[in-house]
Design a protein around this motif. Structure first.
Motif, PDB file in Angstrom:
ATOM      1  N   GLY A  29     -10.994  -3.896   0.483  1.00 31.97           N
ATOM      2  CA  GLY A  29     -11.145  -2.878  -0.545  1.00 31.97           C
ATOM      3  C   GLY A  29      -9.871  -2.119  -0.857  1.00 31.97           C
ATOM      4  N   VAL A  30      -8.758  -2.432  -0.194  1.00 29.98           N
ATOM      5  CA  VAL A  30      -7.491  -1.767  -0.503  1.00 29.98           C
ATOM      6  C   VAL A  30      -7.073  -2.182  -1.918  1.00 29.98           C
ATOM      7  CG1 VAL A  30      -5.018  -1.730   0.037  1.00 29.98           C
ATOM      8  CG2 VAL A  30      -6.700  -1.583   1.872  1.00 29.98           C
ATOM      9  N   THR A  31      -6.704  -1.207  -2.719  1.00 33.96           N
ATOM     10  CA  THR A  31      -6.268  -1.490  -4.080  1.00 33.96           C
ATOM     11  C   THR A  31      -4.912  -2.176  -4.049  1.00 33.96           C
ATOM     12  OG1 THR A  31      -7.417   0.447  -4.918  1.00 33.96           O
ATOM     13  CG2 THR A  31      -5.706  -0.458  -6.309  1.00 33.96           C
ATOM     14  N   MET A  32      -4.772  -3.233  -4.842  1.00 35.08           N
ATOM     15  CA  MET A  32      -3.515  -3.958  -4.934  1.00 35.08           C
ATOM     16  C   MET A  32      -3.084  -3.980  -6.388  1.00 35.08           C
ATOM     17  SD  MET A  32      -2.681  -7.933  -4.095  1.00 35.08           S
ATOM     18  CE  MET A  32      -3.552  -8.516  -5.532  1.00 35.08           C
ATOM     19  N   HIS A  33      -1.818  -3.734  -6.636  1.00 32.15           N
ATOM     20  CA  HIS A  33      -1.289  -3.863  -7.986  1.00 32.15           C
ATOM     21  C   HIS A  33       0.143  -4.379  -7.920  1.00 32.15           C
ATOM     22  CE1 HIS A  33      -0.499   0.304  -6.730  1.00 32.15           C
ATOM     23  NE2 HIS A  33       0.614   0.190  -7.412  1.00 32.15           N
ATOM     24  N   ASP A  53      -3.157   6.455  -0.666  1.00 38.70           N
ATOM     25  CA  ASP A  53      -3.562   6.872  -2.009  1.00 38.70           C
ATOM     26  C   ASP A  53      -2.980   6.029  -3.139  1.00 38.70           C
ATOM     27  OD1 ASP A  53      -5.029   8.987  -0.849  1.00 38.70           O
ATOM     28  OD2 ASP A  53      -3.237  10.260  -0.862  1.00 38.70           O
ATOM     29  N   ALA A  54      -2.107   5.075  -2.834  1.00 41.68           N
ATOM     30  CA  ALA A  54      -1.545   4.219  -3.880  1.00 41.68           C
ATOM     31  C   ALA A  54      -1.940   2.766  -3.683  1.00 41.68           C
ATOM     32  CB  ALA A  54      -0.026   4.333  -3.913  1.00 41.68           C
ATOM     33  N   GLY A  55      -2.366   2.400  -2.476  1.00 45.42           N
ATOM     34  CA  GLY A  55      -2.720   1.026  -2.188  1.00 45.42           C
ATOM     35  C   GLY A  55      -1.492   0.178  -1.947  1.00 45.42           C
ATOM     36  N   LEU A  56      -1.659  -1.113  -2.128  1.00 44.93           N
ATOM     37  CA  LEU A  56      -0.588  -2.074  -1.881  1.00 44.93           C
ATOM     38  C   LEU A  56       0.081  -2.424  -3.206  1.00 44.93           C
ATOM     39  CD1 LEU A  56       0.558  -4.029   0.441  1.00 44.93           C
ATOM     40  CD2 LEU A  56      -0.727  -5.770  -0.795  1.00 44.93           C
ATOM     41  N   THR A  57       1.386  -2.199  -3.266  1.00 40.73           N
ATOM     42  CA  THR A  57       2.158  -2.571  -4.448  1.00 40.73           C
ATOM     43  C   THR A  57       2.966  -3.808  -4.105  1.00 40.73           C
ATOM     44  OG1 THR A  57       2.337  -0.256  -5.102  1.00 40.73           O
ATOM     45  CG2 THR A  57       3.825  -1.805  -6.181  1.00 40.73           C
ATOM     46  N   VAL A  58       2.829  -4.847  -4.927  1.00 42.08           N
ATOM     47  CA  VAL A  58       3.541  -6.101  -4.734  1.00 42.08           C
ATOM     48  C   VAL A  58       4.859  -6.030  -5.505  1.00 42.08           C
ATOM     49  CG1 VAL A  58       3.452  -8.607  -5.033  1.00 42.08           C
ATOM     50  CG2 VAL A  58       1.350  -7.325  -4.519  1.00 42.08           C
TER      51      VAL A  58
END
Length: 168
Positions: A29-33, A53-58
């Motif tokens: 459920g971790v947000t990825m963008h 609070d930002a999730g995973l940034t690729v």
């Protein structure tokens, strides 16, 4: 290693949810963008930055934004593209080009991108001078190799002074 899941869609800036905890390193459920600073596409070497609070940034491995995280090893995650993403994804790259300011030049550039199989999804003109102007172009591509092919086609045009992928 965490596997980046991608379905046939434009992935630039799209937020997705991990549906599986693939290696125990991320919570389901971790947000990825995908970082808009470097617009990673399949075929690029990638790394993830996990922030509260930002999730995973690729990001691409050569993104300049990564320097701000150099002192904190805990936020870094090794990533790789899935075979499905590498063969079925549609992604967007941002190109910055300097071209002659003359009638028909922008049309030539758009035609070259289309002939190479790219699709322009955004275009912004900047720094217009009497002889040259700069343009930012977001182009849908299949992968990093496809982006490189488009850049090479543009560089071969005598009306284009310079063109590069934006890398953060």
């Amino acid at each position: 290693v965490i596997i980046v899941l991608a379905v046939r869609q434009v992935i630039k800036g799209v937020k997705q949810k991990f549906t599986e905890d693939l290696d125990g390193g991320l919570t389901p459920g971790v947000t990825m963008h995908f970082g808009q600073c470097c617009t990673p596409v399949p075929g690029d070497r990638i790394v993830g930055i996990l922030e509260p609070d930002a999730g995973l940034t690729v990001h691409t491995i050569d993104c300049q934004t990564l320097a701000s995280f150099a002192d904190d090893d805990s936020v870094w995650h090794d990533l790789q593209w899935t075979p499905q993403a590498e063969t079925e994804a549609v992604a967007a790259v941002r190109l910055q080009a300097t071209m002659r300011n003359a009638p028909g030049v922008l049309g030539e550039v758009a035609t070259l991108i289309g002939q190479a199989g790219g699709n322009i999804i955004n275009l912004s003109l900047a720094h217009r001078q009497q002889d040259f102007f700069d343009v930012m172009v977001d182009v849908e591509v299949e992968d990093a190799k496809h982006a490189t092919t488009i850049v090479a086609a543009l560089r071969a045009n005598p009306s284009v002074d310079a063109v590069d992928r934006v890398r953060g």
